[in-house]
Design a protein around this motif. Structure first.
Motif, PDB file in Angstrom:
ATOM      1  N   LEU A 384       0.582  -1.202  -0.094  1.00 33.05           N
ATOM      2  CA  LEU A 384      -0.033  -0.072  -0.013  1.00 33.05           C
ATOM      3  C   LEU A 384       0.750   1.408  -0.213  1.00 33.05           C
ATOM      4  O   LEU A 384       1.885   1.276   0.912  1.00 33.05           O
ATOM      5  N   LEU A 385       0.844   2.360  -1.004  1.00 31.44           N
ATOM      6  CA  LEU A 385       1.492   3.374  -1.194  1.00 31.44           C
ATOM      7  C   LEU A 385       0.566   4.439  -0.744  1.00 31.44           C
ATOM      8  O   LEU A 385      -0.290   4.432  -1.614  1.00 31.44           O
ATOM      9  N   GLU A 402      -3.745  -6.089   7.594  1.00 32.34           N
ATOM     10  CA  GLU A 402      -4.513  -7.210   7.643  1.00 32.34           C
ATOM     11  C   GLU A 402      -4.424  -8.061   6.498  1.00 32.34           C
ATOM     12  O   GLU A 402      -4.978  -9.243   6.730  1.00 32.34           O
ATOM     13  N   ALA A 403      -4.339  -7.470   5.265  1.00 31.79           N
ATOM     14  CA  ALA A 403      -4.280  -8.252   3.858  1.00 31.79           C
ATOM     15  C   ALA A 403      -2.736  -8.766   3.682  1.00 31.79           C
ATOM     16  O   ALA A 403      -2.659  -9.369   2.647  1.00 31.79           O
ATOM     17  N   GLY A 404      -1.976  -8.311   4.731  1.00 34.71           N
ATOM     18  CA  GLY A 404      -0.754  -8.954   4.738  1.00 34.71           C
ATOM     19  C   GLY A 404       0.435  -8.055   3.898  1.00 34.71           C
ATOM     20  O   GLY A 404       1.156  -8.707   3.269  1.00 34.71           O
ATOM     21  N   ALA A 405      -0.113  -6.979   3.710  1.00 37.33           N
ATOM     22  CA  ALA A 405       0.690  -6.119   2.619  1.00 37.33           C
ATOM     23  C   ALA A 405       1.487  -5.103   3.460  1.00 37.33           C
ATOM     24  O   ALA A 405       1.377  -5.028   4.643  1.00 37.33           O
ATOM     25  N   ARG A 406       2.557  -4.631   2.784  1.00 38.21           N
ATOM     26  CA  ARG A 406       3.557  -3.629   3.563  1.00 38.21           C
ATOM     27  C   ARG A 406       2.995  -2.350   3.208  1.00 38.21           C
ATOM     28  O   ARG A 406       2.445  -1.984   2.192  1.00 38.21           O
ATOM     29  N   VAL A 407       3.201  -1.414   4.170  1.00 40.11           N
ATOM     30  CA  VAL A 407       2.810  -0.155   3.947  1.00 40.11           C
ATOM     31  C   VAL A 407       3.928   1.140   3.716  1.00 40.11           C
ATOM     32  O   VAL A 407       4.954   0.986   4.331  1.00 40.11           O
TER      33      VAL A 407
END
Length: 441
Positions: A384-385, A402-407
């Motif tokens: 997520l950018l 929660e979706a397992g992505a990096r911020v």
């Protein structure tokens, strides 16, 4: 109260004399007047009222009267047809910019309180509207000042600022996603400007709050003075970041005014827009992407600026600059900019960062729509950018984790299309703040 009066030739001199006597009974000590014109009831020289009378081009005559007599108020005793609403606002703006009240029979304008607080050189970054790029410019100016060997500290005021002014040592340990989520879980605004400044510029910041904003930019309630006092030991130059169209209510050494390219010229040059122009040491037009009508609108905006100041003018756009590498990642981009701006941002990101943008949302300021956009993209993105604004933390970052992505946070870096570079701008504003000259105002 030391007062300069505005008078015209549509009133008989005995009527004006009676009005001045009445003003004296009300506590006005009239020290001078400005003759605005009108020949119906007086000669070209104006009425004889027993006070010095300034004549000539209206705004210049009032400015000279203020310079010479240093009044506390301007009392408007004129009327249509000599003084119509646009000219009245122009004179009110001039008085407000000079720190003088502008009063009339059924209105009163009060200037922004500008007390001296502390002794550090200070630069204000203000704007004509919300979402103009104040934080983006504050971050870039802070970075430029650091490159010059200075230790900038940002004092930001916002509609979601902390209850008491709060220091964040972004120069030592910039807040991470976990720190911001903890702020949100405590019921506070986790994307407040002072946190964004600390994350993106990596400088010490102080968060303050404000509520309301008057026509001349005065907040109804704020904690800025206390915040500036807290900032005194954190650096050697202050950056004061405005909020929306509200201005920091203290005296600053120099001021950068941001004006979105879509601003109607009549709004910039009308109402109390000139009050902001008269305070500016530099003016930056932001979001100057070429689109139908943009070049002509910018020419009209610049003509309005030149009616009030010779300050340097910049034309700028914002370019996406992620804080971490994105090569090979599948990116979901969340911003506050209108959806029409997304294709260009996506193109720049994919070319510069070597990533693939698989989804976008322009709904950072709309929590429900943002949540829907993220849910639709769940499982399709690895990063997520996001701009650190609005619901970036409590909605977007939480959903991404929660979706397992990096911020990864996004800095909208100003790029100058025309005018001095941001580095040159920082040097000019600092010179003014330290006692030099930038523009004739």
């Amino acid at each position: 109260m030391r007062t300069v009066v505005l008078v015209d030739g549509e009133h008989y001199p005995p009527v004006l004399a009676a009005a001045l006597a009445r003003a004296g009974e009300m506590g006005y000590r009239v020290v001078a007047g400005v003759f605005l014109g009108g020949k119906e009831k007086v000669g070209e020289g104006g009425p004889e009222l027993g006070i010095p009378l300034f004549r000539g081009e209206t705004a210049r005559a009032l400015d000279e009267a203020i310079r010479v007599f240093r009044p506390e108020a301007v009392l408007d005793l004129s009327d249509d047809p000599v003084l119509d609403p646009p000219l009245r606002f122009r004179l009110a703006s001039l008085a407000l910019a000079r720190g003088v009240r502008y009063l009339g029979p059924d209105f009163s304008f009060h200037p922004l309180p500008r007390p001296e607080v502390g002794n550090l050189p200070s630069i204000a970054v203000v704007a004509t509207a919300k979402r103009s790029g104040k934080t983006a410019f504050s971050v870039e100016l802070a970075r430029s000042l650091k490159d010059m060997g200075r230790r900038p500290v940002v004092v930001a005021m916002g509609r979601g600022g902390p209850e008491r002014p709060r220091v964040v040592r972004g120069d030592l340990t910039p807040p991470g996603v976990g720190d911001l989520l903890a702020v949100a879980e405590a019921g506070e605004h986790a994307a407040s400007d002072y946190l964004e400044d600390a994350v993106l510029a990596r400088v010490a910041t102080v968060g303050t709050r404000r509520c309301g904003g008057g026509l001349a930019g005065t907040p109804f309630y704020d904690t800025v003075v206390e915040g500036v006092r807290m900032a005194a030991g954190l650096g050697d130059v202050l950056l004061l970041e405005g909020s929306g169209s509200a201005l920091p209510p203290i005296r600053t050494g120099s001021t950068l005014l941001l004006v979105p390219a879509g601003t109607p010229p009549g709004l910039l040059g009308g109402y109390t827009g000139p009050a902001r122009l008269l305070l500016a040491d530099a003016v930056a037009f932001t979001m100057c992407q070429v689109s139908p009508g943009t070049p002509e609108r910018l020419r009209r905006l610049e003509r309005k600026v030149r009616e009030y100041t010779s300050a340097p003018v910049l034309k700028t756009i914002f370019e996406p600059a992620p804080l971490e590498p994105l090569r090979g990642e599948k990116v979901f981009l969340a911003v506050t900019a209108p959806g029409a701006a997304a294709p260009e941002a996506v193109r720049r990101l994919e070319e510069a960062e070597g990533c693939r943008v698989v989804g976008t949302s322009s709904a950072l300021a709309d929590r429900e729509r943002l949540a829907r956009d993220l849910e639709k993209a769940r499982g399709r993105y690895t990063v997520l950018l996001t701009e650190l604004k609005a619901a970036a933390v409590d909605v977007a970052a939480r959903a991404a984790l929660e979706a397992g992505a990096r911020v990864v946070f996004l800095h909208n870096r100003p790029r100058v299309l025309e005018g001095p570079s941001v580095q040159e701008l920082a040097a000019m504003l600092l010179a003014r703040a330290e006692g030099g000259e930038v523009a004739q105002r």
